[in-house]
Each structure stands twice: as structure tokens, then as C-alpha cells.
Design a protein around this motif. Structure first.
Motif, PDB file in Angstrom:
ATOM      1  N   LEU A 107       4.034  14.659 -26.197  1.00 13.38           N
ATOM      2  CA  LEU A 107       3.419  14.602 -24.867  1.00 13.38           C
ATOM      3  C   LEU A 107       4.261  15.377 -23.861  1.00 13.38           C
ATOM      4  CD1 LEU A 107       1.231  13.510 -22.986  1.00 13.38           C
ATOM      5  CD2 LEU A 107       2.626  11.440 -22.677  1.00 13.38           C
ATOM      6  N   ALA A 108       5.585  15.214 -23.925  1.00 20.78           N
ATOM      7  CA  ALA A 108       6.458  15.983 -23.038  1.00 20.78           C
ATOM      8  C   ALA A 108       6.313  17.480 -23.292  1.00 20.78           C
ATOM      9  CB  ALA A 108       7.911  15.543 -23.237  1.00 20.78           C
ATOM     10  N   GLN A 109       6.176  17.866 -24.542  1.00 28.63           N
ATOM     11  CA  GLN A 109       6.019  19.282 -24.876  1.00 28.63           C
ATOM     12  C   GLN A 109       4.717  19.844 -24.314  1.00 28.63           C
ATOM     13  OE1 GLN A 109       8.120  21.353 -26.284  1.00 28.63           O
ATOM     14  NE2 GLN A 109       6.659  23.065 -26.209  1.00 28.63           N
ATOM     15  N   ARG A 110       3.648  19.067 -24.359  1.00 23.15           N
ATOM     16  CA  ARG A 110       2.368  19.547 -23.826  1.00 23.15           C
ATOM     17  C   ARG A 110       2.389  19.629 -22.302  1.00 23.15           C
ATOM     18  NH1 ARG A 110      -2.579  17.215 -27.632  1.00 23.15           N
ATOM     19  NH2 ARG A 110      -1.733  18.060 -29.597  1.00 23.15           N
ATOM     20  N   GLY A 151      -1.893   8.595 -28.174  1.00 23.50           N
ATOM     21  CA  GLY A 151      -2.871   9.488 -28.789  1.00 23.50           C
ATOM     22  C   GLY A 151      -3.926   9.939 -27.796  1.00 23.50           C
ATOM     23  N   GLY A 152      -4.375   9.011 -26.940  1.00 26.63           N
ATOM     24  CA  GLY A 152      -5.351   9.389 -25.920  1.00 26.63           C
ATOM     25  C   GLY A 152      -4.778  10.361 -24.912  1.00 26.63           C
ATOM     26  N   LEU A 153      -3.524  10.169 -24.497  1.00 25.52           N
ATOM     27  CA  LEU A 153      -2.909  11.084 -23.533  1.00 25.52           C
ATOM     28  C   LEU A 153      -2.652  12.455 -24.163  1.00 25.52           C
ATOM     29  CD1 LEU A 153      -0.428   8.662 -21.745  1.00 25.52           C
ATOM     30  CD2 LEU A 153      -2.617   9.530 -20.903  1.00 25.52           C
ATOM     31  N   LEU A 154      -2.294  12.482 -25.442  1.00 28.72           N
ATOM     32  CA  LEU A 154      -2.129  13.768 -26.124  1.00 28.72           C
ATOM     33  C   LEU A 154      -3.453  14.516 -26.186  1.00 28.72           C
ATOM     34  CD1 LEU A 154       0.287  12.756 -29.027  1.00 28.72           C
ATOM     35  CD2 LEU A 154       0.769  14.397 -27.206  1.00 28.72           C
ATOM     36  N   ALA A 155      -4.546  13.793 -26.439  1.00 33.94           N
ATOM     37  CA  ALA A 155      -5.863  14.443 -26.432  1.00 33.94           C
ATOM     38  C   ALA A 155      -6.212  14.950 -25.040  1.00 33.94           C
ATOM     39  CB  ALA A 155      -6.924  13.458 -26.923  1.00 33.94           C
ATOM     40  N   TRP A 168     -11.927  15.570 -25.838  1.00 30.68           N
ATOM     41  CA  TRP A 168     -12.663  14.369 -25.455  1.00 30.68           C
ATOM     42  C   TRP A 168     -12.985  13.488 -26.655  1.00 30.68           C
ATOM     43  CZ3 TRP A 168     -11.788  13.734 -20.706  1.00 30.68           C
ATOM     44  CH2 TRP A 168     -11.769  14.803 -19.810  1.00 30.68           C
ATOM     45  N   ILE A 169     -13.223  14.079 -27.809  1.00 29.92           N
ATOM     46  CA  ILE A 169     -13.467  13.266 -29.002  1.00 29.92           C
ATOM     47  C   ILE A 169     -12.202  12.493 -29.374  1.00 29.92           C
ATOM     48  CG2 ILE A 169     -13.989  13.356 -31.471  1.00 29.92           C
ATOM     49  CD1 ILE A 169     -15.822  15.705 -30.913  1.00 29.92           C
ATOM     50  N   GLY A 170     -11.053  13.163 -29.272  1.00 30.76           N
ATOM     51  CA  GLY A 170      -9.792  12.471 -29.529  1.00 30.76           C
ATOM     52  C   GLY A 170      -9.550  11.338 -28.549  1.00 30.76           C
ATOM     53  N   LEU A 171      -9.905  11.551 -27.279  1.00 25.62           N
ATOM     54  CA  LEU A 171      -9.754  10.485 -26.291  1.00 25.62           C
ATOM     55  C   LEU A 171     -10.669   9.314 -26.625  1.00 25.62           C
ATOM     56  CD1 LEU A 171      -8.615   9.392 -23.636  1.00 25.62           C
ATOM     57  CD2 LEU A 171     -10.438  10.618 -22.429  1.00 25.62           C
ATOM     58  N   ALA A 172     -11.909   9.597 -27.025  1.00 27.20           N
ATOM     59  CA  ALA A 172     -12.832   8.520 -27.396  1.00 27.20           C
ATOM     60  C   ALA A 172     -12.289   7.727 -28.579  1.00 27.20           C
ATOM     61  CB  ALA A 172     -14.200   9.100 -27.739  1.00 27.20           C
ATOM     62  N   LEU A 173     -11.748   8.435 -29.568  1.00 33.69           N
ATOM     63  CA  LEU A 173     -11.165   7.745 -30.719  1.00 33.69           C
ATOM     64  C   LEU A 173      -9.986   6.875 -30.296  1.00 33.69           C
ATOM     65  CD1 LEU A 173     -11.129   7.403 -33.806  1.00 33.69           C
ATOM     66  CD2 LEU A 173      -9.620   9.391 -33.925  1.00 33.69           C
ATOM     67  N   ALA A 174      -9.156   7.396 -29.385  1.00 30.06           N
ATOM     68  CA  ALA A 174      -8.000   6.624 -28.910  1.00 30.06           C
ATOM     69  C   ALA A 174      -8.442   5.380 -28.152  1.00 30.06           C
ATOM     70  CB  ALA A 174      -7.125   7.501 -28.026  1.00 30.06           C
ATOM     71  N   VAL A 175      -9.481   5.505 -27.325  1.00 32.74           N
ATOM     72  CA  VAL A 175      -9.991   4.339 -26.601  1.00 32.74           C
ATOM     73  C   VAL A 175     -10.484   3.289 -27.587  1.00 32.74           C
ATOM     74  CG1 VAL A 175     -11.821   3.513 -25.061  1.00 32.74           C
ATOM     75  CG2 VAL A 175     -10.554   5.592 -24.491  1.00 32.74           C
ATOM     76  N   TRP A 301       4.759   9.545 -13.557  1.00 32.99           N
ATOM     77  CA  TRP A 301       4.904   8.744 -12.338  1.00 32.99           C
ATOM     78  C   TRP A 301       3.656   7.902 -12.083  1.00 32.99           C
ATOM     79  CZ3 TRP A 301       9.221   7.462 -10.390  1.00 32.99           C
ATOM     80  CH2 TRP A 301      10.292   8.347 -10.258  1.00 32.99           C
ATOM     81  N   MET A 302       2.473   8.534 -12.113  1.00 36.13           N
ATOM     82  CA  MET A 302       1.237   7.803 -11.856  1.00 36.13           C
ATOM     83  C   MET A 302       1.012   6.728 -12.912  1.00 36.13           C
ATOM     84  SD  MET A 302      -0.052   9.030  -9.067  1.00 36.13           S
ATOM     85  CE  MET A 302       1.658   9.104  -8.548  1.00 36.13           C
ATOM     86  N   TRP A 303       1.274   7.102 -14.145  1.00 37.89           N
ATOM     87  CA  TRP A 303       1.067   6.195 -15.267  1.00 37.89           C
ATOM     88  C   TRP A 303       1.964   4.960 -15.141  1.00 37.89           C
ATOM     89  CZ3 TRP A 303       2.884   7.920 -20.818  1.00 37.89           C
ATOM     90  CH2 TRP A 303       2.582   6.927 -21.738  1.00 37.89           C
ATOM     91  N   LEU A 304       3.248   5.179 -14.940  1.00 43.61           N
ATOM     92  CA  LEU A 304       4.197   4.073 -14.899  1.00 43.61           C
ATOM     93  C   LEU A 304       3.981   3.191 -13.675  1.00 43.61           C
ATOM     94  CD1 LEU A 304       6.675   2.808 -16.284  1.00 43.61           C
ATOM     95  CD2 LEU A 304       8.113   4.279 -14.868  1.00 43.61           C
ATOM     96  N   LEU A 305       3.901   3.802 -12.492  1.00 43.36           N
ATOM     97  CA  LEU A 305       3.776   3.008 -11.265  1.00 43.36           C
ATOM     98  C   LEU A 305       2.405   2.351 -11.156  1.00 43.36           C
ATOM     99  CD1 LEU A 305       5.587   5.387  -8.745  1.00 43.36           C
ATOM    100  CD2 LEU A 305       6.502   3.368  -9.914  1.00 43.36           C
TER     101      LEU A 305
END
Length: 535
Positions: A107-110, A151-155, A168-175, A301-305
Motif C-alpha cells: 500500500l505504501a508503494q502504491r 486488500g480493499g485499499l490496495l484495489a 472496483w471488482i477487487g474492492l467489492a471482493l474485499a468488502v 491520516w484520514m483513515w486513522l483519525l
């Protein structure tokens, strides 16, 4: 980002992953599954397996609305190949934690492909978070959830060429997998990054309506995937299970929680402990303004806070609820360390102080349990050496590896105590023999499946308060009743007893327990008010 470029980035994550595996694999097998979390998770998977209830989780023979089935399914997959044991579930936890470590780096790499050091730094950051390490040595539901969230954030952060092309398919699978891992709370962990996407995601800033439409469809697709399990489970479960699954388990935790209710500010001091010693570093605080201004770092930042704020507003609170969001902190930690590679002295000082305390404990102060006293000096010397090393080498990888080794050292030092005070297998075997003889089993107190997996029990254990226990003993004089007591029994003696925490677990023949004088009859604290309620 091309596949080959991401593959090269993944190679930089091999060292933190291998370090994690080298330390975690021996550590997780030092002792048996620890009550009550690990034993309960294994027991739920065992009941589903033994009764063939692969859609509806079971708790002491009844449908269990508190948990969803992804983790039991993963456990069942290993059991189908290698047979039922606790080896595969514990190995699974280490592998899932390794996956989370790698996902954090990817995720950091992306997010920051032009700054490859942050990718390995984020992976090392996860390795060096002591709470993540200890939690990964338990069999619990948060690790599959964390893997699904990442996995959803990577998608969502997928790149093609120089542009962002969310999968979006990867995000749906992650959800869907997140919902199967832990239920509706997965929507909170993924919902915060999605709802704040205009602040950090280029595709959302470029075409907000299209992004929102696609994100909504992906979430609905994940819910539809979840419904493939939910609808059959609702049909197979009883009305109480359906109501609990649809209403109680979500609404009951949000306001006036029936379970783990805490004030709104509870997470703030807890996080200071969970993220120690990383947050107490001068180099970290000086980097916060620059990290806040960096557009690429707005996601963590948004995610954590955001998640912290929402969980603070929810009544039910537990420290491990925030575990899936630890990668956000690890990413910020890696970005700060990139700006100042030589870290502070706090981790080294902490280990030196802990080491000195353990060495002193070997000579009588502070007093420790006898099981720990014997290993205190050796563990203290190891921590002193690690602390001196961290004072000398102050890079993020060195500090993370040192803290991982320190946690493993303390865990190994505590192993004799865990074996003496937390291994309930002996009691479970006594109950298993009785169950094979057809004798009823009862537990005076709130039964949390402590004995079900270790004893491979296939019949429910009656959970009783004091009044119920007396009636139950009259109806089942040949049954066995498990009671917690503050002291070991002498005369008359129970059928079996063993230490448990700072108390004693005793297995009494029902007629013997009932025949004891009232003042001698062992009872757990507040036994008159205990009622059965699964967690």
C-alpha cells in the motif's frame, strides 16, 4: 504501476516478512491456545465442524450471532487436509499477519512509488508494533478483517501507467470478505477512506461523481457477496439468531452497548500504550506538520483519525477493534523515518529499563510469580543487550526487529506461567472422559467454551448461576459441575482441580458438591447473579 515494478517492490519486503516468520513461528507454539479468546474461537470452529453446521456458527450448541464464518472456514480448510488440531489455526494466524505486513508495504508503494524506502519501512513498522505482534499469536477474527481491509485499499489505490485505476471488482471482493470476517464493522474500516476519497484520491478529485457511483456499486457488490452466506444462515437459524444477527449485534454495540461499554475518550490513553514506544519520539513529532501537508499521506491520516473518531462515538470498545487500522500508523511512521533515518532513543531506553527490572526481580524485587522468577534474569539480560543495540543502531528496521525480539523474549519468559495458569487441557480431558460416559456437564458461571476444543466436546455444557446449579445437581446427581474457587479444596476433595489465573478450577461430582455445607460449597464471585451470555 507495472506488475514488474510492483514485484520488485515486493522483493524489498522479504526481509521484514522473513524476520517476522523466523520469530513468530517458534513463539506461537511455545504453549497451547490461551483462554478465553483463542480457545473460544477454536471451539466455535470445532462445533461447526463436528456438527456439520458450516453456515451457522455455533456456541455451546446454539446458533452464534456474535461472529461471522470466514475464520472458521479458513480453519476448516486446513483441518480438511491435515485433520483437526490447533497447529493449523495458529500457523494460519502467523501467515495472515505476514500477509498484513506485506500488504502494508505494498500500500505504501502504491501511494508513494517514487519513495521505495517507505514501502519496506511500513512493513517494518508493522513488525515493530508490540500489540500487533502479541495479537497475531492469538486465534481471533481481526487478522482476516485486517487483510480484507488492506486488500480493499490496495484495489482502490491500483495504478496503471502514470494514472490511478481503482480495481472496483477487487474492492467489492474485499468488502464481501471483510463482512464475512467480522460483520458490518468492515464497512466502517473501509468506509472512512472511501468517504474521504476527495481529500486524497486523484480519481475522486478528477471525477467525484463517477468515483462515488463506482464505489457505491462496489460496496453493494460486496454486500451481495456477503448475502450469499447471510440469507441461507438466516433461514437455517432460529428467530432469536435472526434478530441478533440483523439488529442486536450492530445496534447493540453502537449506543448503550451490552458488551464492553466505555466512555468516548477511552481509546486515547489506550492508543498511547498500544503504539508505544513509537509515538514518544522527538523525531516523530517534528515530522507531523510535514506529513500532514503531504498529499500522498492524506489516506493514512484520514483513515486513522476518522476510524478513531467513529469508534470513540460507538459505545462498545475494545483495544483490538482498531487493529485493522494499525497499517495507517505504520505508513506514517515509515514516512517520518524516511525524513530522519536516525531514530530516537526511547525504544532502547525502554528495553534497558525493562531488562534492569527483570534482573532485579530475580533477586526478589519487584516480586513475580515463581514460574516467571526462574526465567526473569535471563530475559532481563537479553533485554539489556537489545536495549544497548537499539541505542547504537537507530534505523527503523533495527528498532522494529529489536522490539519484535523483545516481545518474543518477554513472551518466552512468561511461557512457564502461561502453561501453569492458563492451560485448561487437563480439566478439558476430565470433562471429555465424562462426556463419553454420557454424564451431563455443568459450569457454574459464564461459560466461554474454555473446554470445548481441548476436550473435543460434542454436547453442550450447562451454564448455571448458583440457584440453577443446585437444581441442576438434583436432576443430574451423576453429572460433573465445574466451579471456580478462590482456594484449593482439601477435604472433601473434588474429582479434579487445577490452578486458573489466581484462582482454582474444580470439577465436582454434582451430588458431592450439592451435599457440601453451604458455607463450604465453592462458588465463583457473584455467582448468584451470573447468567449465560456468549461473547
Amino acid at each position: 504501476m507495472s506488475f514488474l515494478h510492483e514485484l520488485r517492490a515486493a522483493r524489498a519486503l522479504r526481509l521484514p516478512l522473513l524476520t517476522w516468520l523466523a520469530v513468530a513461528l517458534p513463539s506461537i507454539f511455545l504453549h497451547g491456545p490461551v483462554p478465553l479468546y483463542s480457545t473460544r474461537t477454536l471451539a466455535v470452529a470445532w462445533e461447526m465442524w463436528a456438527r456439520g453446521s458450516y453456515l451457522v456458527p455455533l456456541f455451546n450448541g446454539a446458533p452464534y450471532s456474535h461472529k461471522t464464518p470466514l475464520l472458521p472456514w479458513l480453519i476448516h480448510a486446513g483441518w480438511a487436509v491435515g485433520g483437526v488440531s490447533d497447529v493449523w489455526p495458529r500457523l494460519l494466524m502467523v501467515l495472515l499477519a505476514g500477509l498484513v505486513i506485506v500488504q502494508s508495504g505494498l500500500l505504501a508503494q502504491r501511494l508513494l512509488p517514487q519513495r521505495p524506502r517507505i514501502a519496506s519501512g511500513a512493513a517494518w513498522g508493522m513488525v515493530g508494533l508490540w500489540y500487533f505482534v502479541l495479537f497475531s499469536w492469538q486465534v481471533m477474527y481481526e487478522l482476516p478483517l485486517a487483510a480484507a481491509v488492506l486488500g480493499g485499499l490496495l484495489a482502490l489505490c491500483r495504478r496503471q501507467g502514470d494514472g490511478w485505476r481503482p480495481g472496483w471488482i477487487g474492492l467489492a471482493l474485499a468488502v464481501g470478505l471483510g463482512l464475512l470476517a467480522k460483520g458490518p464493522v468492515a464497512l466502517l474500516h473501509l468506509g472512512v477512506p472511501l468517504l474521504t476519497a476527495r481529500l486524497w484520491h486523484p480519481a475522486a478529485r478528477a471525477d467525484g461523481r463517477r468515483f462515488a457511483r463506482n464505489a457505491t456499486l462496489a460496496v453493494l457488490g460486496g454486500i451481495a457477496l456477503f448475502a450469499l452466506w447471510l440469507l441461507p444462515a438466516l433461514l437455517l437459524g432460529d428467530p432469536e439468531y435472526r434478530h441478533a444477527l440483523l439488529v442486536t449485534q450492530t445496534a447493540g454495540r453502537i449506543q448503550h452497548s451490552f458488551d464492553h461499554a466505555e466512555p468516548w475518550w477511552w481509546y486515547l490513553p489506550v492508543l498511547l500504550v498500544l503504539l508505544a514506544p513509537w509515538w514518544w519520539q522527538a523525531w516523530w513529532w517534528r515530522q507531523v506538520p510535514a506529513l500532514w501537508r503531504d498529499p500522498a499521506l492524506r489516506l493514512p491520516w484520514m483513515w486513522l483519525l476518522g476510524v478513531l473518531l467513529l469508534f470513540s462515538l460507538i459505545s462498545g470498545k475494545q483495544a483490538y477493534y482498531l487493529l485493522p487500522d494499525f497499517p495507517a500508523f505504520a505508513l506514517l511512521l515509515a514516512a517520518a523515518a524516511e525524513r530522519r533515518p536516525r531514530l530516537g532513543w526511547m525504544p532502547g531506553l525502554l528495553l534497558v529499563a525493562l531488562g534492569a527490572l527483570l534482573v532485579a526481580a530475580h533477586f526478589g524485587w519487584p516480586p513475580l510469580p515463581a514460574e516467571v522468577q526462574r526465567s526473569a534474569a535471563l530475559a532481563g539480560i537479553a533485554l539489556l543487550l537489545l536495549g544497548v543495540a537499539l541505542w547504537r543502531w537507530r534505523s527503523l528496521p533495527a528498532h522494529a526487529a529489536g522490539l519484535l525480539l523483545a516481545v518474543a523474549t518477554l513472551h518466552a519468559a512468561a511461557t512457564p506461567l502461561l502453561r501453569a495458569q492458563y492451560d485448561l487441557a487437563p480439566t478439558a480431558q476430565v470433562l471429555a472422559r465424562a462426556a463419553r460416559q454420557g454424564r451431563p456437564l455443568g459450569y457454574l458461571g459464564v461459560y466461554q467454551l474454555q473446554f470445548h476444543f481441548a476436550g473435543r466436546l460434542q454436547t453442550p455444557v450447562a451454564a448455571l448461576d448458583e440457584a440453577d446449579a443446585r437444581q441442576w445437581a438434583r436432576r443430574h446427581p451423576q453429572g460433573l459441575l465445574v466451579v471456580e474457587s478462590g482456594h484449593p479444596a482439601q477435604t472433601p476433595a473434588p474429582l479434579f482441580q487445577q490452578p486458573w489465573r489466581l484462582r482454582w478450577l474444580q470439577v465436582w461430582p454434582a451430588e458431592v458438591w450439592l451435599g457440601l455445607p453451604a458455607q463450604q460449597r465453592p462458588l465463583p464471585p457473584s455467582a448468584h447473579s451470573l447468567r449465560y451470555q456468549p461473547r
